[in-house]
Design a protein around this motif. Sequence first.
Motif, PDB file in Angstrom:
ATOM      1  N   ALA A 134       0.853  -1.204   0.000  1.00 23.54           N
ATOM      2  CA  ALA A 134       0.000   0.000   0.000  1.00 23.54           C
ATOM      3  C   ALA A 134       0.879   1.242   0.000  1.00 23.54           C
ATOM      4  N   ARG A 135       1.184   1.762  -1.138  1.00 20.81           N
ATOM      5  CA  ARG A 135       2.097   2.913  -1.217  1.00 20.81           C
ATOM      6  C   ARG A 135       1.463   4.159  -0.600  1.00 20.81           C
ATOM      7  N   GLY A 136       2.260   4.889   0.176  1.00 19.32           N
ATOM      8  CA  GLY A 136       1.790   6.144   0.758  1.00 19.32           C
ATOM      9  C   GLY A 136       0.996   5.971   2.044  1.00 19.32           C
ATOM     10  N   VAL A 137       0.917   4.750   2.584  1.00 15.90           N
ATOM     11  CA  VAL A 137       0.241   4.535   3.866  1.00 15.90           C
ATOM     12  C   VAL A 137       1.270   3.982   4.846  1.00 15.90           C
ATOM     13  N   SER A 138       1.338   4.593   6.060  1.00 16.96           N
ATOM     14  CA  SER A 138       2.286   4.108   7.069  1.00 16.96           C
ATOM     15  C   SER A 138       1.539   3.506   8.250  1.00 16.96           C
ATOM     16  N   PHE A 139       2.110   2.475   8.827  1.00 17.51           N
ATOM     17  CA  PHE A 139       1.494   1.758   9.941  1.00 17.51           C
ATOM     18  C   PHE A 139       2.400   1.876  11.166  1.00 17.51           C
ATOM     19  N   LEU A 140       1.784   2.256  12.294  1.00 20.50           N
ATOM     20  CA  LEU A 140       2.556   2.521  13.514  1.00 20.50           C
ATOM     21  C   LEU A 140       1.886   1.905  14.730  1.00 20.50           C
ATOM     22  N   GLY A 141       2.658   1.776  15.799  1.00 21.08           N
ATOM     23  CA  GLY A 141       2.104   1.455  17.112  1.00 21.08           C
ATOM     24  C   GLY A 141       1.696   0.008  17.256  1.00 21.08           C
ATOM     25  N   ARG A 142       1.122  -0.269  18.406  1.00 25.80           N
ATOM     26  CA  ARG A 142       0.699  -1.640  18.713  1.00 25.80           C
ATOM     27  C   ARG A 142      -0.331  -2.144  17.728  1.00 25.80           C
ATOM     28  N   LEU A 143      -1.312  -1.295  17.461  1.00 24.23           N
ATOM     29  CA  LEU A 143      -2.403  -1.717  16.583  1.00 24.23           C
ATOM     30  C   LEU A 143      -1.907  -1.913  15.151  1.00 24.23           C
ATOM     31  N   GLY A 144      -1.140  -0.941  14.673  1.00 23.35           N
ATOM     32  CA  GLY A 144      -0.721  -0.957  13.277  1.00 23.35           C
ATOM     33  C   GLY A 144       0.361  -1.969  12.950  1.00 23.35           C
ATOM     34  N   THR A 145       1.112  -2.425  13.983  1.00 21.04           N
ATOM     35  CA  THR A 145       2.200  -3.368  13.710  1.00 21.04           C
ATOM     36  C   THR A 145       1.988  -4.705  14.416  1.00 21.04           C
ATOM     37  N   TYR A 146       0.907  -4.819  15.185  1.00 23.00           N
ATOM     38  CA  TYR A 146       0.553  -6.050  15.890  1.00 23.00           C
ATOM     39  C   TYR A 146       1.739  -6.625  16.672  1.00 23.00           C
ATOM     40  N   ARG A 147       2.296  -5.755  17.531  1.00 28.16           N
ATOM     41  CA  ARG A 147       3.368  -6.187  18.428  1.00 28.16           C
ATOM     42  C   ARG A 147       3.042  -5.701  19.828  1.00 28.16           C
ATOM     43  N   TYR A 148       3.527  -6.387  20.871  1.00 22.29           N
ATOM     44  CA  TYR A 148       3.434  -5.826  22.201  1.00 22.29           C
ATOM     45  C   TYR A 148       4.496  -4.738  22.315  1.00 22.29           C
ATOM     46  N   LEU A 149       4.088  -3.528  22.617  1.00 21.24           N
ATOM     47  CA  LEU A 149       5.033  -2.420  22.807  1.00 21.24           C
ATOM     48  C   LEU A 149       4.778  -1.801  24.165  1.00 21.24           C
ATOM     49  N   ASP A 150       5.826  -1.510  24.895  1.00 23.19           N
ATOM     50  CA  ASP A 150       5.682  -0.684  26.083  1.00 23.19           C
ATOM     51  C   ASP A 150       5.585   0.773  25.637  1.00 23.19           C
ATOM     52  N   MET A 151       5.172   1.590  26.572  1.00 23.67           N
ATOM     53  CA  MET A 151       4.935   3.001  26.298  1.00 23.67           C
ATOM     54  C   MET A 151       6.181   3.710  25.743  1.00 23.67           C
ATOM     55  N   ASP A 152       7.339   3.476  26.390  1.00 21.11           N
ATOM     56  CA  ASP A 152       8.562   4.171  25.969  1.00 21.11           C
ATOM     57  C   ASP A 152       8.929   3.795  24.531  1.00 21.11           C
ATOM     58  N   VAL A 153       8.730   2.529  24.176  1.00 18.13           N
ATOM     59  CA  VAL A 153       9.055   2.095  22.812  1.00 18.13           C
ATOM     60  C   VAL A 153       8.064   2.714  21.814  1.00 18.13           C
ATOM     61  N   SER A 154       6.774   2.764  22.203  1.00 19.13           N
ATOM     62  CA  SER A 154       5.759   3.377  21.331  1.00 19.13           C
ATOM     63  C   SER A 154       6.133   4.821  21.008  1.00 19.13           C
TER      64      SER A 154
END
Length: 130
Positions: free
Chosen positions: A80-100
Amino acid sequence: MRPGCRDAQGCAVMNYPDAGVPFTRISEHRHFAPWEDPPGTLLLREYAQGCGPGDPPFYPLRLTGDQRRLDRYLTRARAARGVSFLGRLGTYRYLDMDVSIAEALQAGAAVAASLRQGQPPAAFPGGGGT
Ligand SMILES: Cc1cc2nc3c(=O)[nH]c(=O)nc-3n(C[C@H](O)[C@H](O)[C@H](O)COP(=O)(O)OP(=O)(O)OC[C@H]3O[C@@H](n4cnc5c(N)ncnc54)[C@H](O)[C@@H]3O)c2cc1C
């Protein structure tokens, strides 16, 4: 809520790892913002439980079926060109707050650099995508 109490446990978060204690931790929010000095204190107990039907799915599990679905999602996301995915929801990973927060800052800089060069931003400019 304990009206009138200014400090119930002396710290923001106290963990309770003992098997005999039904909750996992107690958060006392006034310690996160001590400069506000509210006239009481609020204690929040967290209880662990499995995610059932109708519950918000807070944690990515990555079981075999989840991993297959994630692989399909990642393939479509990279295309999907021109769309960026971020965060826990967008990358489906467990992230702590500092990493987010670190990844959000990194993604902001990477997206800005791509746009300055007239390029579409990467699908996963903060991390993830694997
Ligand atoms: C129970 C629990 C305890 C935690 N404890 C800690 C801790 O002690 N220390 C720590 O560092 N981290 C902790 N975390 C992790 C921390 O909450 C996350 O790292 C952080 O919130 C991730 O930020 P995020 O922006 O990636 O995702 P989120 O904060 O989950 O933000 C995603 C946003 O997307 C919104 N959204 C969802 N679906 C859609 C949709 N279809 N359309 C539009 N918007 C949508 C959601 O409403 C939400 O606002 C905990 C998380 C949980 C669940």
